[in-house]
Design a protein around this motif. Structure first.
Motif, PDB file in Angstrom:
ATOM      1  N   UNK A 124       0.838  -1.210   0.000  1.00 56.20           N
ATOM      2  CA  UNK A 124       0.000   0.000   0.000  1.00 56.20           C
ATOM      3  C   UNK A 124       0.873   1.260   0.000  1.00 56.20           C
ATOM      4  N   UNK A 125       0.596   2.164  -0.930  1.00 61.20           N
ATOM      5  CA  UNK A 125       1.330   3.427  -1.018  1.00 61.20           C
ATOM      6  C   UNK A 125       0.447   4.525  -0.425  1.00 61.20           C
ATOM      7  N   UNK A 126       0.822   4.995   0.752  1.00 61.69           N
ATOM      8  CA  UNK A 126      -0.033   5.923   1.502  1.00 61.69           C
ATOM      9  C   UNK A 126       0.336   7.374   1.243  1.00 61.69           C
ATOM     10  N   UNK A 127      -0.682   8.219   1.276  1.00 62.03           N
ATOM     11  CA  UNK A 127      -0.495   9.659   1.340  1.00 62.03           C
ATOM     12  C   UNK A 127      -1.082  10.119   2.661  1.00 62.03           C
ATOM     13  N   UNK A 128      -0.220  10.585   3.562  1.00 64.81           N
ATOM     14  CA  UNK A 128      -0.672  11.011   4.884  1.00 64.81           C
ATOM     15  C   UNK A 128      -1.134  12.466   4.812  1.00 64.81           C
ATOM     16  N   UNK A 129      -2.344  12.709   5.310  1.00 67.89           N
ATOM     17  CA  UNK A 129      -2.958  14.030   5.257  1.00 67.89           C
ATOM     18  C   UNK A 129      -2.977  14.663   6.652  1.00 67.89           C
ATOM     19  N   UNK A 130      -3.159  15.983   6.735  1.00 68.99           N
ATOM     20  CA  UNK A 130      -3.094  16.662   8.042  1.00 68.99           C
ATOM     21  C   UNK A 130      -4.319  16.464   8.929  1.00 68.99           C
ATOM     22  N   UNK A 131      -5.467  16.023   8.346  1.00 68.83           N
ATOM     23  CA  UNK A 131      -6.693  15.921   9.143  1.00 68.83           C
ATOM     24  C   UNK A 131      -6.537  14.929  10.286  1.00 68.83           C
ATOM     25  N   UNK A 132      -7.102  15.299  11.432  1.00 64.96           N
ATOM     26  CA  UNK A 132      -7.071  14.432  12.609  1.00 64.96           C
ATOM     27  C   UNK A 132      -8.472  14.351  13.213  1.00 64.96           C
ATOM     28  N   UNK A 133      -8.754  13.242  13.879  1.00 64.37           N
ATOM     29  CA  UNK A 133     -10.011  13.113  14.614  1.00 64.37           C
ATOM     30  C   UNK A 133      -9.843  12.057  15.705  1.00 64.37           C
ATOM     31  N   UNK A 134     -10.711  12.140  16.709  1.00 62.48           N
ATOM     32  CA  UNK A 134     -10.694  11.172  17.793  1.00 62.48           C
ATOM     33  C   UNK A 134     -11.679  10.060  17.479  1.00 62.48           C
ATOM     34  N   UNK A 142      -5.395  11.016   9.301  1.00 64.20           N
ATOM     35  CA  UNK A 142      -5.934  10.489   8.045  1.00 64.20           C
ATOM     36  C   UNK A 142      -4.830  10.132   7.051  1.00 64.20           C
ATOM     37  N   UNK A 143      -5.068   9.063   6.287  1.00 64.32           N
ATOM     38  CA  UNK A 143      -4.187   8.680   5.187  1.00 64.32           C
ATOM     39  C   UNK A 143      -5.039   8.036   4.106  1.00 64.32           C
TER      40      UNK A 143
END
Length: 299
Positions: A124-134, A142-143
């Motif tokens: 899996x080739x991931x792109x990690x994004x800045x969004x966060x949540x609990x 998020x990725x």
């Protein structure tokens, strides 16, 4: 002093033998033409120092009971062997294993009476994004990735130091807490975890040469994804092929018989009728199971 050293060494051995078990609620839509029907399965992700295993809890329990019953009948000897299906054998039949540290990944699937071990050739080739949540008690990030014919969104947490996750997914800086495809057809959410003792290595049951039971006994045939696609295509075109071959190989004096029940509860045992019923039932089931988790594997 020796006793203290031995005690601390023993604690180290026990700690290394533990398994981290994570519980995932898997919600999925088998039929893309009936999106109101959402099924749920409890999946387990067991992680130890050597790797991980992802599988259905219900199927594991049903298989364990089935093997115990079959072993009891084999030890007792006698003529007929009866294998009864459990009322709830599990809706998810596959299993995924990953081997650390290189994350060598295998998908285990049954096709008719055959068992396959499919080597995963794509990471899996991931792109990690800045969004966060609990999610639950965990802070997640998020990725996204494209895999197996679907677009996936993962929410991972660095609070759990495992670069692993459900199904064939791994490679993020923490454990995947939630995984969802873009259509909302497949959603895996971690709902709990606990530490358990090391699981005993599963030994394959050795069946007599004249006994063959669907899903029990026998070795998995290791194949590539391309090889599995050819197997699956042949199965879809002729679902009863394996059973016909088993019947043809019974010329050594071993009696092979099949029985099925029709939709109205009638039991049939005539081979030709059985094979026609198997073919009809399988093709009808496949029409309603047209939304697989990994479309590229069966299309």
């Amino acid at each position: 002093m020796k006793s203290k050293i031995l005690f601390f060494m023993l604690l180290g051995v026990l700690a290394s033998a533990q398994v981290n078990r994570f519980f995932y609620e898997y919600k999925f839509i088998p039929d893309s033409n009936n999106k109101q029907e959402v099924k749920t399965e409890m999946m387990l992700l067991d992680i130890d120092k050597n790797g991980s295993s992802y599988y259905s809890r219900d199927k594991f329990v049903a298989d364990s009971i089935g093997k115990a019953e079959l072993e009891k009948q084999l030890k007792a000897g006698g003529g007929n062997i009866s294998v009864n299906r459990r009322e709830r054998p599990g809706q998810v039949s596959y299993k995924v294993t990953k081997q650390y540290p290189d994350f060598k990944t295998y998908l285990f699937k049954n096709v008719s009476t055959d068992k396959y071990k499919i080597k995963e050739d794509q990471k899996p080739e991931w792109k990690i994004l800045p969004e966060k949540q609990k999610i639950g008690t965990y802070q997640t990030q998020k990725a996204v990735t494209s895999f197996g014919g679907r677009e996936w969104t993962a929410w991972f947490t660095t609070d759990l130091p495992f670069q692993d996750g459900p199904y064939v997914f791994y490679g993020l800086p923490g454990l995947i807490v939630k995984l969802e495809d873009a259509t909302g057809s497949h959603i895996m959410t971690m709902i709990g975890n606990k530490t358990i003792g090391a699981q005993a290595d599963e030994t394959e049951m050795q069946l007599p040469d004249n006994v063959r039971v669907l899903g029990i006994g026998g070795k998995e045939l290791e194949v590539t994804k391309d090889q599995f696609r050819k197997v699956w295509k042949a199965y879809v075109n002729d679902p009863a092929k394996n059973m016909r071959e088993m019947m043809m190989k019974s010329g050594d004096g071993t009696k092979v018989s099949f029985k099925v029940r029709t939709g109205d509860g009638k039991e049939i045992s005539d081979p030709n009728q059985v094979f026609r019923e198997i073919e009809k039932n399988t093709k009808e089931a496949l029409k309603k199971d047209n939304n697989p988790i990994e479309p590229d594997l069966v299309n």
